[in-house]
Design a protein around this motif. Structure first.
Motif, short mmCIF file in Angstrom:
data_model
loop_
_atom_site.label_atom_id
_atom_site.label_comp_id
_atom_site.label_asym_id
_atom_site.label_seq_id
_atom_site.Cartn_x
_atom_site.Cartn_y
_atom_site.Cartn_z
N ARG A 161 0.83 -1.20 0.00
CA ARG A 161 0.00 0.00 0.00
C ARG A 161 0.87 1.26 0.00
NH1 ARG A 161 -3.89 -2.47 4.65
NH2 ARG A 161 -1.87 -3.42 5.12
N TYR A 162 0.32 2.32 -0.51
CA TYR A 162 1.05 3.56 -0.75
C TYR A 162 1.71 4.04 0.54
CZ TYR A 162 1.77 8.35 -2.55
OH TYR A 162 2.31 9.55 -2.94
N ASP A 198 -5.37 1.79 -2.44
CA ASP A 198 -4.30 2.54 -3.08
C ASP A 198 -2.97 1.83 -2.83
OD1 ASP A 198 -2.88 4.44 -4.39
OD2 ASP A 198 -3.33 6.10 -3.01
N TYR A 199 -2.49 1.10 -3.82
CA TYR A 199 -1.26 0.34 -3.63
C TYR A 199 -0.31 0.55 -4.82
CZ TYR A 199 -3.31 -3.08 -6.87
OH TYR A 199 -3.87 -3.69 -7.96
N SER A 203 -4.09 3.97 -8.44
CA SER A 203 -3.89 2.56 -8.11
C SER A 203 -4.29 1.65 -9.29
CB SER A 203 -4.70 2.21 -6.87
OG SER A 203 -4.40 0.93 -6.41
N PRO A 204 -3.48 0.66 -9.60
CA PRO A 204 -2.18 0.35 -8.99
C PRO A 204 -1.11 1.32 -9.48
CG PRO A 204 -2.63 -1.16 -10.79
CD PRO A 204 -3.85 -0.32 -10.64
#
Length: 328
Positions: A103-104, A147-148, A205-206
């Motif tokens: 994840r971000y 959100d990754y 994302s991605p």
């Protein structure tokens, strides 16, 4: 347009001002000693003097470094040349590597800071993060979990490899042999094991960031390349994940020169090298680096860095000799 040729002495501050810097000093986003190069005016930004303004919530959040063990992959170097310049991922992004979902890192840092403030419940950040119902107003769990950052495997990264035609200095894709066209926004790139990999940055994302290519592992250099019809126009040594320093800039310029690129044909953004402070916007955050560039032609940049590192090496050698002569 490429600026006229400058000597290294001019690079050090004795050249005339470029046309873009003819405005008053109070409206520029340049260092007071940067009497060369060219860039973007700071007229559209505010320069508040209040310490409270400058220590805004956004800026404090950016500076937070989670206290976590270094992931093993972060310390893994390049394979082909053990003496190569190495750039490790910034500790602020380690949570992104450790997280099995990648994840971000910006969101993970916000939750890690909250976890610390709450007394580190569960004694394990990721267990708490995925079990707790606690949410940060600015980043709800729905945003965090959706959100990754995408991480390539060893086969996928080959799709992004570039080659430079030694005769023409033009960039091509190794995957499909197409000439490279990045557009004005450029592509993010990393150099590792004598190969440049690059593609368009993806901010939804991605996500696809500098860390995506080698899953957070060491690289030699990271930044942004602007290539038009195969020809390199600009180099931005910008990477929040790898934070290139002067030695990394010199390394990529040496590499490009050795692979047939004429350094007189493109520019480098040297704002970090010149210690040029970015102004603040009205919401308390700093202006983005790409919005406040300071360009110098690449051959002048390499000439300056080569002389600087040679001088530092000389002084270090003198210091060692003096120390040896004083030993009993």
């Amino acid at each position: 347009m490429i600026p006229e040729e400058r000597s290294t002495d001019e690079f050090l501050g004795t050249s005339r001002r470029a046309e873009e810097m003819e405005e008053t000093s109070s409206s520029r986003c340049f260092s007071p000693f940067s009497d060369f190069g060219h860039g973007t005016s700071g007229d559209d930004y505010n320069f508040p003097d209040s310490p409270d303004f400058k220590s805004s919530k956004k800026e404090r959040a950016k500076s937070y470094i989670p206290s976590v063990p270094q992931p093993k992959i972060v310390s893994e170097g390049t394979r082909k040349n053990t003496n190569a310049v190495v750039s490790k991922m910034d500790p602020r992004a380690w949570l992104e590597v450790i997280d099995p979902y990648h994840r971000y890192s910006k969101h993970l840092r916000a939750y890690h800071r909250a976890w610390n403030d709450l007394g580190q419940p569960e004694n394990d950040f990721f267990i708490w993060l995925d079990r707790s119902t606690y949410e940060i107003e600015e980043c709800p769990k729905s945003v965090l979990n959706s959100d990754y950052v995408y991480y390539c495997n060893s086969e996928e990264v080959k799709r992004y490899e570039l080659r430079i035609d030694i005769n023409t200095g033009l960039f091509y894709s190794i995957f499909d042999n197409q000439i490279i066209e990045t557009g004005e926004n450029g592509w993010i790139f990393v150099l590792r094991d004598d190969v440049i990999v690059a593609t368009e940055k993806r901010t939804s994302s991605p996500r696809f960031h500098h860390s995506s290519f080698y899953a957070g592992g060491c690289v030699e250099v990271a930044g942004i390349l602007v290539i038009r019809n195969g020809q390199l126009n600009r180099l931005y040594p910008h990477s929040g994940h790898y934070r290139p320093a002067e030695k990394h800039v010199k390394h990529i310029l040496d590499y490009l020169q050795q692979h047939g690129i004429d350094l007189m044909t493109f520019e480098v953004d040297v704002q970090h090298m010149m210690k040029i402070s970015r102004p603040y916007t009205t919401d308390g955050s700093r202006v983005k680096k790409r919005e406040c560039p300071h360009y110098i032609r690449a051959d002048s940049v390499l000439n300056f860095l080569s002389r600087k590192f040679d001088s530092e090496s000389l002084f270090q050698d003198i210091s060692r000799r003096r120390g040896a002569s004083q030993e009993p």
